[in-house]
Design a protein around this motif. Structure first.
Motif, PDB file in Angstrom:
ATOM      1  N   PRO A  32      36.258  83.281  14.356  1.00 47.28           N
ATOM      2  CA  PRO A  32      35.386  82.429  13.541  1.00 47.28           C
ATOM      3  C   PRO A  32      36.164  81.778  12.392  1.00 47.28           C
ATOM      4  O   PRO A  32      37.228  82.239  12.004  1.00 47.28           O
ATOM      5  CB  PRO A  32      34.332  83.402  12.996  1.00 47.28           C
ATOM      6  N   GLN A  33      35.591  80.739  11.845  1.00 52.13           N
ATOM      7  CA  GLN A  33      36.230  79.946  10.796  1.00 52.13           C
ATOM      8  C   GLN A  33      36.746  80.810   9.646  1.00 52.13           C
ATOM      9  O   GLN A  33      37.848  80.578   9.146  1.00 52.13           O
ATOM     10  CB  GLN A  33      35.248  78.890  10.260  1.00 52.13           C
ATOM     11  N   ALA A  34      35.987  81.798   9.214  1.00 53.15           N
ATOM     12  CA  ALA A  34      36.397  82.628   8.075  1.00 53.15           C
ATOM     13  C   ALA A  34      37.719  83.336   8.367  1.00 53.15           C
ATOM     14  O   ALA A  34      38.584  83.423   7.498  1.00 53.15           O
ATOM     15  CB  ALA A  34      35.319  83.651   7.740  1.00 53.15           C
ATOM     16  N   ASP A  35      37.905  83.825   9.571  1.00 52.52           N
ATOM     17  CA  ASP A  35      39.157  84.500   9.927  1.00 52.52           C
ATOM     18  C   ASP A  35      40.313  83.506  10.025  1.00 52.52           C
ATOM     19  O   ASP A  35      41.423  83.805   9.616  1.00 52.52           O
ATOM     20  CB  ASP A  35      39.009  85.241  11.256  1.00 52.52           C
ATOM     21  N   ARG A  36      40.066  82.334  10.569  1.00 50.31           N
ATOM     22  CA  ARG A  36      41.109  81.305  10.652  1.00 50.31           C
ATOM     23  C   ARG A  36      41.529  80.857   9.269  1.00 50.31           C
ATOM     24  O   ARG A  36      42.704  80.611   9.022  1.00 50.31           O
ATOM     25  CB  ARG A  36      40.612  80.101  11.448  1.00 50.31           C
ATOM     26  N   THR A  37      40.580  80.782   8.373  1.00 54.09           N
ATOM     27  CA  THR A  37      40.851  80.287   7.031  1.00 54.09           C
ATOM     28  C   THR A  37      41.886  81.136   6.312  1.00 54.09           C
ATOM     29  O   THR A  37      42.776  80.606   5.646  1.00 54.09           O
ATOM     30  CB  THR A  37      39.545  80.212   6.211  1.00 54.09           C
ATOM     31  N   ARG A  38      41.823  82.439   6.448  1.00 55.04           N
ATOM     32  CA  ARG A  38      42.782  83.315   5.755  1.00 55.04           C
ATOM     33  C   ARG A  38      44.207  83.029   6.199  1.00 55.04           C
ATOM     34  O   ARG A  38      45.122  82.971   5.391  1.00 55.04           O
ATOM     35  CB  ARG A  38      42.433  84.768   5.996  1.00 55.04           C
ATOM     36  N   VAL A  39      44.397  82.820   7.484  1.00 51.23           N
ATOM     37  CA  VAL A  39      45.737  82.531   7.995  1.00 51.23           C
ATOM     38  C   VAL A  39      46.157  81.129   7.576  1.00 51.23           C
ATOM     39  O   VAL A  39      47.288  80.909   7.136  1.00 51.23           O
ATOM     40  CB  VAL A  39      45.796  82.694   9.528  1.00 51.23           C
ATOM     41  N   ARG A  40      45.254  80.175   7.672  1.00 55.33           N
ATOM     42  CA  ARG A  40      45.577  78.793   7.294  1.00 55.33           C
ATOM     43  C   ARG A  40      45.948  78.683   5.822  1.00 55.33           C
ATOM     44  O   ARG A  40      46.857  77.928   5.466  1.00 55.33           O
ATOM     45  CB  ARG A  40      44.406  77.872   7.602  1.00 55.33           C
ATOM     46  N   VAL A  41      45.243  79.383   4.966  1.00 60.28           N
ATOM     47  CA  VAL A  41      45.556  79.340   3.535  1.00 60.28           C
ATOM     48  C   VAL A  41      46.985  79.820   3.301  1.00 60.28           C
ATOM     49  O   VAL A  41      47.747  79.208   2.543  1.00 60.28           O
ATOM     50  CB  VAL A  41      44.535  80.178   2.719  1.00 60.28           C
ATOM     51  N   ALA A  42      47.369  80.903   3.954  1.00 60.55           N
ATOM     52  CA  ALA A  42      48.733  81.415   3.813  1.00 60.55           C
ATOM     53  C   ALA A  42      49.744  80.409   4.359  1.00 60.55           C
ATOM     54  O   ALA A  42      50.799  80.187   3.747  1.00 60.55           O
ATOM     55  CB  ALA A  42      48.865  82.755   4.528  1.00 60.55           C
ATOM     56  N   MET A  43      49.424  79.788   5.485  1.00 63.47           N
ATOM     57  CA  MET A  43      50.325  78.798   6.066  1.00 63.47           C
ATOM     58  C   MET A  43      50.458  77.565   5.173  1.00 63.47           C
ATOM     59  O   MET A  43      51.558  77.034   4.990  1.00 63.47           O
ATOM     60  CB  MET A  43      49.836  78.388   7.454  1.00 63.47           C
ATOM     61  N   GLU A  44      49.351  77.132   4.603  1.00 65.89           N
ATOM     62  CA  GLU A  44      49.393  75.967   3.712  1.00 65.89           C
ATOM     63  C   GLU A  44      50.186  76.275   2.451  1.00 65.89           C
ATOM     64  O   GLU A  44      50.951  75.432   1.966  1.00 65.89           O
ATOM     65  CB  GLU A  44      47.973  75.523   3.372  1.00 65.89           C
ATOM     66  N   ALA A  45      50.034  77.479   1.918  1.00 70.59           N
ATOM     67  CA  ALA A  45      50.812  77.874   0.743  1.00 70.59           C
ATOM     68  C   ALA A  45      52.300  77.896   1.082  1.00 70.59           C
ATOM     69  O   ALA A  45      53.134  77.426   0.299  1.00 70.59           O
ATOM     70  CB  ALA A  45      50.352  79.242   0.243  1.00 70.59           C
ATOM     71  N   ALA A  46      52.632  78.424   2.243  1.00 70.50           N
ATOM     72  CA  ALA A  46      54.035  78.452   2.672  1.00 70.50           C
ATOM     73  C   ALA A  46      54.582  77.027   2.769  1.00 70.50           C
ATOM     74  O   ALA A  46      55.697  76.747   2.304  1.00 70.50           O
ATOM     75  CB  ALA A  46      54.163  79.176   4.008  1.00 70.50           C
ATOM     76  N   ALA A  47      53.823  76.132   3.364  1.00 66.96           N
ATOM     77  CA  ALA A  47      54.266  74.743   3.507  1.00 66.96           C
ATOM     78  C   ALA A  47      54.489  74.087   2.149  1.00 66.96           C
ATOM     79  O   ALA A  47      55.495  73.395   1.939  1.00 66.96           O
ATOM     80  CB  ALA A  47      53.248  73.951   4.330  1.00 66.96           C
ATOM     81  N   ARG A  48      53.558  74.311   1.213  1.00 64.29           N
ATOM     82  CA  ARG A  48      53.713  73.733  -0.128  1.00 64.29           C
ATOM     83  C   ARG A  48      54.972  74.233  -0.818  1.00 64.29           C
ATOM     84  O   ARG A  48      55.597  73.511  -1.589  1.00 64.29           O
ATOM     85  CB  ARG A  48      52.488  74.043  -0.987  1.00 64.29           C
ATOM     86  N   LEU A  49      55.336  75.468  -0.554  1.00 65.15           N
ATOM     87  CA  LEU A  49      56.518  76.064  -1.179  1.00 65.15           C
ATOM     88  C   LEU A  49      57.797  75.809  -0.385  1.00 65.15           C
ATOM     89  O   LEU A  49      58.876  76.241  -0.784  1.00 65.15           O
ATOM     90  CB  LEU A  49      56.304  77.572  -1.341  1.00 65.15           C
ATOM     91  N   GLY A  50      57.670  75.123   0.745  1.00 66.02           N
ATOM     92  CA  GLY A  50      58.830  74.819   1.562  1.00 66.02           C
ATOM     93  C   GLY A  50      59.315  75.980   2.405  1.00 66.02           C
ATOM     94  O   GLY A  50      60.467  76.008   2.836  1.00 66.02           O
TER      95      GLY A  50
END
Length: 136
Positions: free
Chosen positions: A18-36
């Protein structure tokens, strides 16, 4: 370079949950991308997830949809590192996939493992101070 390494549960959540579970992983991935930082999934994790015509398209769609995930193939150097992880933890081949996740995280300057299997990944990474295990 810091890397975020996804285990099978993290990829499964991106692919199926479900979306809530995907969101936790996506947030971490987006943070990683922002930090390079790199986001990596070991190829052997994909092998664990590929289970035929009902599952393969879901995994493939996820990898196509989720940009920025690199797949780390197992070469001789990684195989040696995986063996070292297993030996250090006193584990056998039953922990092979999780040991790949730890070894890939240890390859980076600092590695963060996203996992649904906190106990096993914490045990396997105990000898690696540069690896942080984060439960989903």
């Amino acid at each position: 370079m810091t890397a975020v390494v996804l285990d099978a549960e993290a990829v499964s959540r991106l692919a199926r949950q479900p979306q809530a579970d995907r969101t936790r992983v996506r947030v971490a991935m987006e943070a990683a991308a922002r930090l390079g930082h790199d986001v990596i999934v070991p190829a052997v994790v994909l092998a664990e997830l590929y289970r035929g015509p009902r599952h393969d398209p879901v995994v493939d769609a996820c990898l196509s949809r989720e940009t920025g995930i690199d797949v780390r193939d197992t070469d001789r150097a990684l195989a040696r590192a995986v063996g070292g992880v297993l030996t250090a933890a006193g584990s056998g081949s039953e922990d092979m996939v999780d040991a790949h996740v730890v070894a890939v995280a240890a390859e980076s300057d600092r590695g963060v493992v996203l996992t649904g299997d906190l106990d096993d990944l914490t045990r396997l990474s105990a000898g690696y101070s540069s690896v942080v295990v984060q439960e989903l």
